[in-house]
Design an enzyme around this catalytic site. Structure first.
Site, PDB file in Angstrom:
ATOM      1  N   HIS A 150       0.917  -1.323  -0.030  1.00  0.00           N
ATOM      2  CA  HIS A 150       0.193   0.013   0.100  1.00  0.00           C
ATOM      3  C   HIS A 150       0.721   1.751  -0.070  1.00  0.00           C
ATOM      4  O   HIS A 150       1.044   1.798   0.981  1.00  0.00           O
ATOM      5  CB  HIS A 150      -0.846   0.443   1.017  1.00  0.00           C
ATOM      6  CG  HIS A 150      -1.970   1.444   1.223  1.00  0.00           C
ATOM      7  ND1 HIS A 150      -1.939   2.155   1.490  1.00  0.00           N
ATOM      8  CD2 HIS A 150      -3.050   0.467   1.530  1.00  0.00           C
ATOM      9  CE1 HIS A 150      -3.316   2.741   1.569  1.00  0.00           C
ATOM     10  NE2 HIS A 150      -4.213   1.948   1.411  1.00  0.00           N
ATOM     11  N   GLU A 254      -0.914   2.093  -4.744  1.00  0.00           N
ATOM     12  CA  GLU A 254      -0.843   0.492  -4.924  1.00  0.00           C
ATOM     13  C   GLU A 254      -0.937  -0.799  -5.883  1.00  0.00           C
ATOM     14  O   GLU A 254      -1.898  -1.791  -5.746  1.00  0.00           O
ATOM     15  CB  GLU A 254      -2.060   0.295  -3.564  1.00  0.00           C
ATOM     16  CG  GLU A 254      -2.177   1.233  -2.725  1.00  0.00           C
ATOM     17  CD  GLU A 254      -3.056   1.561  -1.647  1.00  0.00           C
ATOM     18  OE1 GLU A 254      -3.534   0.891  -1.407  1.00  0.00           O
ATOM     19  OE2 GLU A 254      -3.940   2.472  -1.676  1.00  0.00           O
TER      20      GLU A 254
HETATM   21  O1  TA6 Z   1      -6.578   1.385  -0.686  1.00  0.00           O
HETATM   22  C1  TA6 Z   1      -7.256   2.453  -0.205  1.00  0.00           C
HETATM   23  C2  TA6 Z   1      -7.717   2.226   1.417  1.00  0.00           C
HETATM   24  O2  TA6 Z   1      -8.912   0.927   1.225  1.00  0.00           O
HETATM   25  C3  TA6 Z   1      -9.055   3.375   1.498  1.00  0.00           C
HETATM   26  O3  TA6 Z   1      -9.545   3.158   1.648  1.00  0.00           O
HETATM   27  C4  TA6 Z   1      -8.542   4.195   3.038  1.00  0.00           C
HETATM   28  O4  TA6 Z   1      -9.327   2.942   4.161  1.00  0.00           O
HETATM   29  C5  TA6 Z   1      -7.272   3.468   2.695  1.00  0.00           C
HETATM   30  O5  TA6 Z   1      -6.987   2.575   3.005  1.00  0.00           O
HETATM   31  C6  TA6 Z   1      -6.239   3.807   4.308  1.00  0.00           C
HETATM   32  O6  TA6 Z   1      -6.657   2.451   5.107  1.00  0.00           O
HETATM   33  P1  TA6 Z   1      -6.929   2.612   6.676  1.00  0.00           P
HETATM   34  O7  TA6 Z   1      -6.830   1.047   7.217  1.00  0.00           O
HETATM   35  O8  TA6 Z   1      -4.496   3.062   7.050  1.00  0.00           O
HETATM   36  O9  TA6 Z   1      -7.076   3.603   6.651  1.00  0.00           O
END
Ligand code: TA6
Length: 282
Positions: A150, A254
């Site tokens: 991510h 990602e």
């Molecule tokens: O990758 C995008 C995502 O799934 C968004 O929906 C947002 O929730 C982000 O990840 C961050 O997630 P986190 O659990 O690290 O706040």
């Protein structure tokens, strides 16, 4: 080598002969810095990030395993790997391998036993990250998982940044209950909150940071999907570990095994997914 960071957590510092460098925390096997040969930082970490396990560090490259988002049986969003302490397997000047054999408690009781490895290497204006999953040889059933690396990239100005390589693709819009859409635009420019899972995305993508006169090339393998996320104004304000204005200097692109998953890994078998980043001048 393993060093104590100012936060009190343990991290490994990497340097290539070409001058690039990186830092990886044992907590979550979390990359928090990658500087290219010029010494310019390419990874975003929030100034308000909390370095207090088990909380995941806001920014860098959270390892999402054994699931991306809620795409799996574990109650924690994005799984438990990013909240877990990894162990050093081996390290050289420019590379480190970390492992996680999660306890029953870490596996939140129901996820099957397995071994997880993260390997990070710096090179000539490059950063490579490899995620390896090995199902237990005694497993009675295949190990089912989704995953993502991510990455929060640091950019100069979100309004002068776009992503290349996703044109014409089907995506699921996380802002519309994962409703399907198709992106007809030649490039993805960001002018508001975006949270999309691009299905079966090409393995070669580019982030063009016009104001920063740089291109970050991304080459992923075995991660069939790509997620693009920027929280924009309201979501930024809603995250305590993220500055209200920080959405302007980051973009998440990602490498993901999300909608195209889960993988079902037979007993004793391994799965490997990688991402390679390279910077160049625009
Ligand atoms: O990758 C995008 C995502 O799934 C968004 O929906 C947002 O929730 C982000 O990840 C961050 O997630 P986190 O659990 O690290 O706040």
């Amino acid at each position: 080598m393993v060093a104590d960071d100012a936060t009190g957590l343990k991290k490994v510092q990497l340097r290539s002969s070409a001058g690039s460098s990186a830092e990886v925390f044992l907590h979550g096997a979390h990359v928090t810095s990658w500087k290219d040969n010029s010494g310019q930082e390419q990874i975003f970490v929030s100034k308000q990030a909390v370095f207090k396990p088990p909380k995941a560090i806001r920014g860098g490259v959270p390892v999402c395993f054994p699931q991306f988002g809620d795409m799996g049986p574990v109650k924690a969003q994005h799984g438990f790997a990013r909240n877990s302490e990894f162990t050093l397997v081996n390290a050289t000047t420019d590379s480190v391998k970390l492992s996680l054999n999660p306890t029953k408690e870490q596996r939140q009781g129901n996820f099957p036993d397995h071994a997880l490895f993260v390997k990070v290497t710096v090179g000539d204006n490059t950063l490579t990250e490899e995620l390896e999953v090995i199902n237990s040889t005694e497993a009675e059933s295949p190990l089912k998982f989704t995953a993502a690396l991510h990455t929060y990239f640091r950019i100069s100005d979100i309004s002068q940044t776009h992503v290349q390589g996703l044109s014409g693709l089907q995506y699921l819009d996380n802002m519309q209950n994962r409703q399907e859409g198709t992106d007809e635009a030649q490039v993805i420019s960001i002018a508001g909150e975006i949270d999309r899972i691009y299905v079966k995305a090409p393995d070669h993508l580019k982030i063009v940071d016009k104001k920063g006169s740089k291109v970050i090339s991304i080459h992923k393998t075995n991660f069939p999907d790509a997620v693009v996320w920027n929280p924009w104004v309201e979501k930024a304000k809603g995250m305590a570990d993220f500055g209200d204005e920080e959405y302007k200097e980051m973009i998440c692109v990602e490498a993901a095994l999300a909608t195209s998953g889960p993988v079902e890994l037979a007993a004793g078998k391994s799965w490997v997914g990688t991402q390679l980043f390279k910077t160049s001048k625009l």
